[in-house]
Design a protein around this motif. Structure first.
Motif: not given
Length: 267
Positions: A59-62, A94-100
């Motif tokens: 849950d990238s937004e959370w 990409a999930y982690v990269n986008d958040i960082l």
């Protein structure tokens, strides 16, 4: 030569996904047992400077919002270091990269506080051979659940991981073998906790010293069941109570692991 034991080590606190961050998040049914019930209280009581943030990984937004919230409190309370634990649920770098990357743009202070990223991806590296170089290029990327066998550490390095988190609860021998292989191949180290109570806390803290970690040791037994270690705490108070953001190792001495068993009224 074995280096002299330091007086103390920096200690990390675990921020769980359901943990209230301040008094505004309390529901009124928290235990009234004399222990802190939200993050700000823990930081102020224990002088914490290092926080490990549990995230969902699906849950990238959370996850992003949680990082912002803990980052804001960290800035206000003088916390120096953060790490993110995505709980082995991420399947794409990409999930982690986008958040960082989003965090680096929008809240560079919190981004700069992140010392490393803990295992976002599934622990079975044989089954999930995910190249993770792009994440490791942004922040040191530490294997955790995958690091119980030095052969898995070797595979992880091939896939792009550049750090290893050790845990004594997965056996001292396994931790030492992974440590040796990782050090020989230039990987960074951390010693993390699965809640070590009573005597288990002592070899855990000792490994944190001798391993030469990126920053101290994680220790959360005093969060989850502090009363379990009351007898040991009478002899080693600074190992079971975090003060000024550190564990005090000065009472460890004598044969073996320095338990001082004859002084602990456990039997």
């Amino acid at each position: 030569m074995v280096p002299d034991l330091p007086e103390s080590l920096p200690v990390w606190h675990l921020v769980g996904g359901l943990d209230p961050l301040d008094s505004s998040e309390l529901r009124g049914d928290e235990p009234d047992d004399g222990y802190p019930v939200h993050l700000r209280e823990w930081i102020r009581r224990d002088g914490l400077t290092c926080l490990k943030i549990k995230l969902r990984g699906n849950d990238s937004e959370w996850d992003y919002r949680r990082l912002l919230e803990v980052g804001r409190i960290s800035a206000e309370e003088g916390v120096d270091h953060l790490t993110t634990d995505f709980n082995c649920t991420v399947t794409e770098p990409a999930y982690v990269n986008d958040i960082l990357d989003h965090l680096a743009r929008e809240d560079s202070s919190t981004y700069d506080r992140i010392l490393y990223v803990e295992q976002p991806f599934p622990y079975d590296l044989e089954m999930h051979r995910i190249p993770v170089h792009s994440v490791a290029d942004r922040k040191p990327l530490f294997m955790d659940e995958s690091a119980h066998d030095w052969k898995h550490v070797r595979l992880g390095r091939e896939l792009g991981w550049n750090g290893v988190a050790l845990k004594t609860c997965k056996t001292q021998t396994g931790a030492l073998l992974s440590l040796c292989w990782a050090k020989a191949h230039g990987m960074s180290l951390m010693v993390q906790d699965l809640t070590n109570p009573m005597l288990a806390q002592i070899p855990h803290a000792l490994l944190g010293h001798h391993a030469g970690t990126i920053m101290g040791v994680e220790s959360n037994g005093m969060q989850f069941y502090p009363e379990a270690s009351i007898r040991e705490a009478r002899v080693h108070p600074g190992l079971y109570q975090r003060r000024e953001g550190r564990l005090d190792l000065s009472t460890i001495r004598g044969p073996g692991f320095g338990y001082r068993m004859e002084e602990i009224d456990r039997l």
